[in-house]
Design a protein around this motif. Sequence first.
Motif, PDB file in Angstrom:
ATOM      1  N   THR A  47      22.206 -32.108 -38.318  1.00  0.00           N
ATOM      2  CA  THR A  47      22.947 -31.004 -37.720  1.00  0.00           C
ATOM      3  C   THR A  47      21.991 -30.097 -36.989  1.00  0.00           C
ATOM      4  N   ASP A  48      22.509 -29.341 -36.053  1.00  0.00           N
ATOM      5  CA  ASP A  48      21.694 -28.346 -35.372  1.00  0.00           C
ATOM      6  C   ASP A  48      22.036 -26.970 -35.899  1.00  0.00           C
ATOM      7  N   ASP A  49      21.360 -25.943 -35.360  1.00  0.00           N
ATOM      8  CA  ASP A  49      21.536 -24.591 -35.864  1.00  0.00           C
ATOM      9  C   ASP A  49      22.704 -23.872 -35.214  1.00  0.00           C
ATOM     10  N   ALA A  50      23.419 -24.522 -34.323  1.00  0.00           N
ATOM     11  CA  ALA A  50      24.542 -23.868 -33.667  1.00  0.00           C
ATOM     12  C   ALA A  50      25.819 -23.956 -34.471  1.00  0.00           C
ATOM     13  N   GLY A  51      25.791 -24.669 -35.598  1.00  0.00           N
ATOM     14  CA  GLY A  51      26.965 -24.779 -36.441  1.00  0.00           C
ATOM     15  C   GLY A  51      27.743 -26.055 -36.245  1.00  0.00           C
ATOM     16  N   LEU A  52      27.301 -26.957 -35.366  1.00  0.00           N
ATOM     17  CA  LEU A  52      28.005 -28.214 -35.198  1.00  0.00           C
ATOM     18  C   LEU A  52      27.726 -29.135 -36.377  1.00  0.00           C
ATOM     19  N   THR A  53      28.743 -29.812 -36.852  1.00  0.00           N
ATOM     20  CA  THR A  53      28.581 -30.728 -37.961  1.00  0.00           C
ATOM     21  C   THR A  53      28.304 -32.128 -37.448  1.00  0.00           C
ATOM     22  N   SER A  54      27.933 -33.009 -38.373  1.00  0.00           N
ATOM     23  CA  SER A  54      27.692 -34.396 -37.991  1.00  0.00           C
ATOM     24  C   SER A  54      28.955 -35.040 -37.449  1.00  0.00           C
ATOM     25  N   ALA A  55      30.117 -34.658 -38.019  1.00  0.00           N
ATOM     26  CA  ALA A  55      31.377 -35.200 -37.521  1.00  0.00           C
ATOM     27  C   ALA A  55      31.621 -34.772 -36.083  1.00  0.00           C
ATOM     28  N   ASP A  56      31.259 -33.531 -35.727  1.00  0.00           N
ATOM     29  CA  ASP A  56      31.430 -33.062 -34.352  1.00  0.00           C
ATOM     30  C   ASP A  56      30.573 -33.887 -33.399  1.00  0.00           C
ATOM     31  N   ALA A  57      29.314 -34.132 -33.783  1.00  0.00           N
ATOM     32  CA  ALA A  57      28.417 -34.894 -32.920  1.00  0.00           C
ATOM     33  C   ALA A  57      28.926 -36.317 -32.711  1.00  0.00           C
ATOM     34  N   ASP A  58      29.386 -36.940 -33.796  1.00  0.00           N
ATOM     35  CA  ASP A  58      29.925 -38.295 -33.669  1.00  0.00           C
ATOM     36  C   ASP A  58      31.143 -38.313 -32.755  1.00  0.00           C
ATOM     37  N   GLU A  59      31.994 -37.294 -32.882  1.00  0.00           N
ATOM     38  CA  GLU A  59      33.217 -37.238 -32.084  1.00  0.00           C
ATOM     39  C   GLU A  59      32.892 -37.044 -30.613  1.00  0.00           C
ATOM     40  N   GLN A  60      31.928 -36.182 -30.325  1.00  0.00           N
ATOM     41  CA  GLN A  60      31.556 -35.958 -28.940  1.00  0.00           C
ATOM     42  C   GLN A  60      30.984 -37.219 -28.315  1.00  0.00           C
ATOM     43  N   ALA A  61      30.220 -37.970 -29.104  1.00  0.00           N
ATOM     44  CA  ALA A  61      29.654 -39.211 -28.591  1.00  0.00           C
ATOM     45  C   ALA A  61      30.738 -40.250 -28.335  1.00  0.00           C
ATOM     46  N   ALA A  62      31.706 -40.291 -29.210  1.00  0.00           N
ATOM     47  CA  ALA A  62      32.766 -41.286 -29.068  1.00  0.00           C
ATOM     48  C   ALA A  62      33.720 -40.936 -27.934  1.00  0.00           C
ATOM     49  N   GLY A  63      33.875 -39.631 -27.658  1.00  0.00           N
ATOM     50  CA  GLY A  63      34.736 -39.199 -26.574  1.00  0.00           C
ATOM     51  C   GLY A  63      36.206 -39.377 -26.864  1.00  0.00           C
ATOM     52  N   SER A  64      36.581 -39.508 -28.108  1.00  0.00           N
ATOM     53  CA  SER A  64      37.983 -39.697 -28.468  1.00  0.00           C
ATOM     54  C   SER A  64      38.583 -38.386 -28.940  1.00  0.00           C
ATOM     55  N   ARG A  65      39.916 -38.376 -29.110  1.00  0.00           N
ATOM     56  CA  ARG A  65      40.631 -37.195 -29.560  1.00  0.00           C
ATOM     57  C   ARG A  65      41.258 -37.478 -30.911  1.00  0.00           C
ATOM     58  N   ARG A  66      41.028 -36.590 -31.883  1.00  0.00           N
ATOM     59  CA  ARG A  66      41.571 -36.764 -33.217  1.00  0.00           C
ATOM     60  C   ARG A  66      42.346 -35.519 -33.607  1.00  0.00           C
ATOM     61  N   THR A  67      43.344 -35.708 -34.435  1.00  0.00           N
ATOM     62  CA  THR A  67      44.166 -34.582 -34.879  1.00  0.00           C
ATOM     63  C   THR A  67      43.384 -33.745 -35.880  1.00  0.00           C
ATOM     64  N   ARG A  68      43.515 -32.433 -35.740  1.00  0.00           N
ATOM     65  CA  ARG A  68      42.809 -31.508 -36.633  1.00  0.00           C
ATOM     66  C   ARG A  68      43.839 -30.662 -37.373  1.00  0.00           C
ATOM     67  N   PHE A  69      43.651 -30.551 -38.690  1.00  0.00           N
ATOM     68  CA  PHE A  69      44.511 -29.731 -39.539  1.00  0.00           C
ATOM     69  C   PHE A  69      43.771 -28.449 -39.899  1.00  0.00           C
ATOM     70  N   THR A  70      44.517 -27.368 -40.074  1.00  0.00           N
ATOM     71  CA  THR A  70      43.917 -26.087 -40.473  1.00  0.00           C
ATOM     72  C   THR A  70      44.680 -25.518 -41.656  1.00  0.00           C
ATOM     73  N   VAL A  71      43.915 -24.965 -42.607  1.00  0.00           N
ATOM     74  CA  VAL A  71      44.487 -24.247 -43.746  1.00  0.00           C
ATOM     75  C   VAL A  71      43.866 -22.862 -43.907  1.00  0.00           C
ATOM     76  N   LEU A  72      42.807 -22.559 -43.130  1.00  0.00           N
ATOM     77  CA  LEU A  72      42.153 -21.249 -43.215  1.00  0.00           C
ATOM     78  C   LEU A  72      42.858 -20.260 -42.293  1.00  0.00           C
ATOM     79  N   GLY A  73      44.145 -20.234 -42.379  1.00  0.00           N
ATOM     80  CA  GLY A  73      45.029 -19.436 -41.555  1.00  0.00           C
ATOM     81  C   GLY A  73      46.429 -19.988 -41.761  1.00  0.00           C
ATOM     82  N   LEU A  74      47.189 -20.111 -40.699  1.00  0.00           N
ATOM     83  CA  LEU A  74      48.475 -20.804 -40.787  1.00  0.00           C
ATOM     84  C   LEU A  74      48.246 -22.298 -40.944  1.00  0.00           C
ATOM     85  N   LEU A  75      49.173 -22.963 -41.616  1.00  0.00           N
ATOM     86  CA  LEU A  75      49.115 -24.418 -41.733  1.00  0.00           C
ATOM     87  C   LEU A  75      49.532 -25.012 -40.392  1.00  0.00           C
TER      88      LEU A  75
END
Length: 427
Positions: free
Chosen positions: A5-33
């Motif tokens: 990971t880098d110091d900007a807060g990006l996770t390993s999953a973010d880096a993999d996703e950016q490399a793959a260039g695909s779109r995945r559904t994201r769920f949130t619970v730290l606010g509205l569901l």
Amino acid sequence: MSGDTDDAGLTSADADEQAAGSRRTRFTVLGLLTLADGRETVVLQPSRPAALLAALLLNANSVVSAEFLQRVIWGDVPPDRAKSALHSCVLRLRRLFGKYGVAGNPIEAMPGGYRFTADAHTLDLVEFRELLDRAYSRPADEPEKELGLLRAALALWKPPLLTNVPSDLLHRDEVPRLHEEWLRAIQRVFDLELVCGRPGDALGEIWPATRDHPLNERFTGQLMTALYRTGRRAEALAEYRRFKTLLAEQLGVDPGPALQRLELAILRGEADDGPVPAATALPAAPPAPAQATASRREPRPADPAPHPGADAYAARDRTDRDPAAGPAAAATAAARARAGTGGATDDATGEDPADTALLPAALVLDRLVGAGLLQEGPHGHYRMHELLRVFTRAAAADGVGARAASGDHPTNRPLRPGAVELHPTEA
């Protein structure tokens, strides 16, 4: 989750996703569901499937028992054939996922329950906890990097949490647990801002947090420290009195020993240049001018012909800078001015003439009432102001009460007739 990971807060999953260039559904619970596919965000309507999904997301990558899920959805009175009803809710969720293009089958049937599989890219809670873990594992000599990771995690927090989820159990048990994780993170952020020498920047965040959590002792200590380090000593002490009054009114208790020590340290102007791992550590004193510091250590040259009120003014100035000087110093200076001595001493005895020219008791009481340190009541009784109690405690803690036992104490001299020796237990 592993990966660089880098110091900007990006996770390993973010880096993999950016490399793959695909779109995945994201769920949130730290606010509205919600669920989002990168183009639009869908806020789920309050329903039983929404409560089921929230329970699975809050325990992502773990098997959640069917009994727990039933209580989440229906409370303590599940319907007849509850297992079949729960399975129907799962099917409704899967159809919802298909409608919004959720890839794969994130809800897995497991022995005894269900499991929702997620990573830092598909669920904000997983990313939040991953960033916190990385922050808390940073070396102690990298406060700025730890601070950056914590702020990246807190940026995911968008309260109020799960207000579109109709489940008393989740709001009673699960949401407070998330709030505790947020509390730990934000308190650590405030500590790091103080460690990095930015109390002024931290004040804008500490103040609302303290008001939103009025009984949180650590927030109060951090606010007092930040105020003191920005030169707002009186406001820091006022925050302590506010917190003490609130505790007494609502809980009938006093602040903890650590916060009491912090108040006393601020009152004395004590410095602690070390790190501040907790809000109860002693604050660092604001830098004092070199000339003012030297004047306390070296004898001052004699001033030419001071006017009669000069000593009283100097005493008031000492009281403003050092509350431990207290009303006694002001009364002594007033006596000097009244006697016209200007602070002179008797060369034969070394005693101040004011030591024997005491003000009448009635005049002292009148001046204390006028200064707001005493409140006059019926039948000649007086009520002591809290600030006078603070002065008394500070004087007692500085060893005033032990001067008779210490022969080398600067104020070691016999008590005047009728005077009462001060002890720390009486403050």
